[in-house]
Design a protein around this motif. Structure first.
Motif, PDB file in Angstrom:
ATOM      1  N   LEU A 100     -12.263 -27.959  38.294  1.00  0.00           N
ATOM      2  CA  LEU A 100     -12.583 -27.314  36.924  1.00  0.00           C
ATOM      3  C   LEU A 100     -14.144 -27.634  36.505  1.00  0.00           C
ATOM      4  O   LEU A 100     -14.607 -27.190  35.730  1.00  0.00           O
ATOM      5  N   VAL A 101     -14.670 -28.630  37.269  1.00  0.00           N
ATOM      6  CA  VAL A 101     -15.937 -29.258  36.752  1.00  0.00           C
ATOM      7  C   VAL A 101     -16.936 -28.223  36.804  1.00  0.00           C
ATOM      8  O   VAL A 101     -17.779 -27.893  35.669  1.00  0.00           O
ATOM      9  N   ALA A 102     -17.268 -27.465  38.136  1.00  0.00           N
ATOM     10  CA  ALA A 102     -18.393 -26.357  38.054  1.00  0.00           C
ATOM     11  C   ALA A 102     -17.853 -25.154  37.079  1.00  0.00           C
ATOM     12  O   ALA A 102     -18.884 -24.907  36.405  1.00  0.00           O
ATOM     13  N   PRO A 103     -16.749 -24.647  37.159  1.00  0.00           N
ATOM     14  CA  PRO A 103     -16.681 -23.517  36.278  1.00  0.00           C
ATOM     15  C   PRO A 103     -16.824 -23.902  34.829  1.00  0.00           C
ATOM     16  O   PRO A 103     -17.427 -22.901  34.129  1.00  0.00           O
ATOM     17  N   VAL A 104     -16.461 -24.820  34.267  1.00  0.00           N
ATOM     18  CA  VAL A 104     -16.445 -25.304  32.903  1.00  0.00           C
ATOM     19  C   VAL A 104     -17.804 -25.531  32.606  1.00  0.00           C
ATOM     20  O   VAL A 104     -18.642 -25.008  31.406  1.00  0.00           O
ATOM     21  N   THR A 105     -18.535 -26.323  33.500  1.00  0.00           N
ATOM     22  CA  THR A 105     -20.021 -26.406  33.267  1.00  0.00           C
ATOM     23  C   THR A 105     -20.813 -25.149  33.225  1.00  0.00           C
ATOM     24  O   THR A 105     -21.725 -24.759  32.396  1.00  0.00           O
ATOM     25  N   TRP A 106     -20.355 -24.212  34.078  1.00  0.00           N
ATOM     26  CA  TRP A 106     -21.014 -22.834  34.317  1.00  0.00           C
ATOM     27  C   TRP A 106     -20.774 -22.157  32.910  1.00  0.00           C
ATOM     28  O   TRP A 106     -21.536 -21.692  32.184  1.00  0.00           O
ATOM     29  N   ALA A 176     -19.604 -21.673  20.448  1.00  0.00           N
ATOM     30  CA  ALA A 176     -18.506 -21.853  21.369  1.00  0.00           C
ATOM     31  C   ALA A 176     -18.811 -22.636  22.413  1.00  0.00           C
ATOM     32  O   ALA A 176     -17.876 -23.340  22.960  1.00  0.00           O
ATOM     33  N   GLY A 177     -20.124 -22.682  23.114  1.00  0.00           N
ATOM     34  CA  GLY A 177     -20.586 -23.561  24.207  1.00  0.00           C
ATOM     35  C   GLY A 177     -20.168 -25.081  23.792  1.00  0.00           C
ATOM     36  O   GLY A 177     -19.397 -25.827  24.586  1.00  0.00           O
ATOM     37  N   TRP A 178     -20.676 -25.602  22.710  1.00  0.00           N
ATOM     38  CA  TRP A 178     -20.524 -26.883  22.342  1.00  0.00           C
ATOM     39  C   TRP A 178     -18.983 -27.221  21.977  1.00  0.00           C
ATOM     40  O   TRP A 178     -18.520 -28.373  22.368  1.00  0.00           O
ATOM     41  N   LEU A 179     -18.160 -26.276  21.605  1.00  0.00           N
ATOM     42  CA  LEU A 179     -16.838 -26.384  21.156  1.00  0.00           C
ATOM     43  C   LEU A 179     -16.026 -26.711  22.583  1.00  0.00           C
ATOM     44  O   LEU A 179     -15.209 -27.148  22.809  1.00  0.00           O
ATOM     45  N   LEU A 180     -16.286 -25.768  23.709  1.00  0.00           N
ATOM     46  CA  LEU A 180     -15.866 -25.979  24.917  1.00  0.00           C
ATOM     47  C   LEU A 180     -15.931 -27.280  25.541  1.00  0.00           C
ATOM     48  O   LEU A 180     -15.360 -28.013  26.124  1.00  0.00           O
ATOM     49  N   ILE A 181     -17.350 -27.651  25.282  1.00  0.00           N
ATOM     50  CA  ILE A 181     -17.561 -29.435  25.809  1.00  0.00           C
ATOM     51  C   ILE A 181     -16.821 -30.202  25.157  1.00  0.00           C
ATOM     52  O   ILE A 181     -16.287 -31.078  25.575  1.00  0.00           O
ATOM     53  N   ILE A 186     -12.767 -34.289  25.214  1.00  0.00           N
ATOM     54  CA  ILE A 186     -11.627 -34.830  24.444  1.00  0.00           C
ATOM     55  C   ILE A 186     -10.193 -34.820  25.407  1.00  0.00           C
ATOM     56  O   ILE A 186      -9.759 -35.884  25.597  1.00  0.00           O
ATOM     57  N   THR A 187     -10.004 -33.648  25.969  1.00  0.00           N
ATOM     58  CA  THR A 187      -9.008 -33.445  26.992  1.00  0.00           C
ATOM     59  C   THR A 187      -9.043 -34.468  28.164  1.00  0.00           C
ATOM     60  O   THR A 187      -8.089 -35.122  28.401  1.00  0.00           O
ATOM     61  N   VAL A 188     -10.022 -34.504  28.757  1.00  0.00           N
ATOM     62  CA  VAL A 188     -10.437 -35.688  29.847  1.00  0.00           C
ATOM     63  C   VAL A 188      -9.993 -37.067  29.499  1.00  0.00           C
ATOM     64  O   VAL A 188      -9.561 -37.741  30.095  1.00  0.00           O
ATOM     65  N   PHE A 189     -10.551 -37.511  28.308  1.00  0.00           N
ATOM     66  CA  PHE A 189     -10.469 -38.668  27.901  1.00  0.00           C
ATOM     67  C   PHE A 189      -8.975 -39.171  27.406  1.00  0.00           C
ATOM     68  O   PHE A 189      -8.519 -40.011  27.967  1.00  0.00           O
TER      69      PHE A 189
END
Length: 302
Positions: A100-106, A176-181, A186-189
């Motif tokens: 998910l790293v690449a698609p979420v970054t995209w 929306a982009g900043w909320l996604l980040i 938070i999920t990763v942490f």
């Protein structure tokens, strides 16, 4: 570990760079009713989906998980069903996290950029025209709004309205982009926190285990390369009569036409008994044929 963090950072940086180049060279909003949404969502979603699939495909754990699952030899060696299910879920979560790293970054970068979102959603903005309130039908209003991403198609009297619409859509996209980040961080942490809480190992023991697994894999890869090379060398020597790389070769073997035909062509794994496979046609030939044939001494004239 540190290697995972570095790898994820490199993937994210490459994705950001690729997104910028991709947008610069390929993105051009059609500015037509019905086409904007499809075009914008395609640029948002399709590259992200491709990156997700590539992320799964490039992860060795994916192939470790699926390879040989239908093998009859696995049935007697698998743990109980519940433990197997837990293990599969854990590995899938780990693989998915990396993929998910690449698609979420995209998605995050494209939303913060805003161009794709503006193109996709312009015709659906529910706003009044500032400075100009023409009496138009709903379909005509959508046609006008759909043209807003293309400044050259907007009449001068609607320039202010266009600027307001573009600003509104960029605001929505960037939020929306900043909320996604924020959600991803938070999920990763929390995932790392939960994994640490339920870990059967202490902090230092976990670091030792991680180091052991890394070193074991490196040593196993080295041994695999050397073992397979030595094993293949036996079969090559039987076919050609000498060991590759030898400084003093006294004689060489001249394979017959039938033998050349036997090792040529296409082949896959061939099961020879309950425990062993033939890995290639040359391997199969070497196990079946005795050492004979025509030999030529290298110190004699042909």
């Amino acid at each position: 570990g540190k290697e995972v963090v570095v790898a994820n950072a490199i993937i994210a940086i490459l994705t950001i760079g690729g997104q910028q180049l991709f947008s610069f060279f390929t993105f051009s909003c059609p500015c037509n009713v019905g086409q904007n949404l499809i075009y914008g969502l395609a640029f948002l979603g399709v590259p992200a989906l491709i990156l997700l699939v590539v992320g799964y495909a490039l992860n060795n754990q994916t192939w470790r998980l699926v390879t040989g699952q239908k093998s009859p030899f696995e049935e007697g060696t698998r743990p109980n069903g519940l433990l197997q299910c837990k293990l599969i879920c854990f590995v899938l979560c780990s693989i998915t996290g990396r993929a998910l790293v690449a698609p979420v970054t995209w998605l995050a970068v494209t939303l913060i950029n805003g161009s794709y979102y503006v193109c996709a959603m312009s015709e659906y903005v529910s706003v009044h025209y500032y400075g100009a309130t023409p009496n138009v039908t709903a379909s005509e209003r959508r046609r006008i709004l759909a043209a807003f991403p293309c400044s050259q198609l907007v009449p001068p009297e609607l320039t202010r309205a266009r600027d307001e619409v573009i600003l509104l859509l960029r605001y929505q996209s960037q939020v929306a982009g900043w909320l996604l980040i924020a959600m991803v961080v938070i999920t990763v942490f929390l995932s790392y926190c939960l994994a640490s809480c339920f870990s059967p190992l202490s902090f230092l023991h976990f670091r030792y285990w991680s180091s052991y697994v890394h070193n074991e894999q490196e040593l196993f890869d080295e041994a695999t390369d050397q073992h397979s090379r030595l094993y293949a060398m036996q079969h090559v020597r039987k076919f050609f009569g000498f060991v590759p790389g030898s400084e003093k070769v006294k004689e060489i073997r001249i394979p017959s036409l039938r033998e050349w035909q036997a090792i040529s062509g296409l082949a896959f794994l061939k099961r020879v008994d309950e425990e062993h496979y033939d890995y290639s046609l040359l391997h199969d030939w070497a196990l079946k044929q005795s050492v004979n044939g025509k030999f030529l001494k290298t110190d004699e004239d042909p």
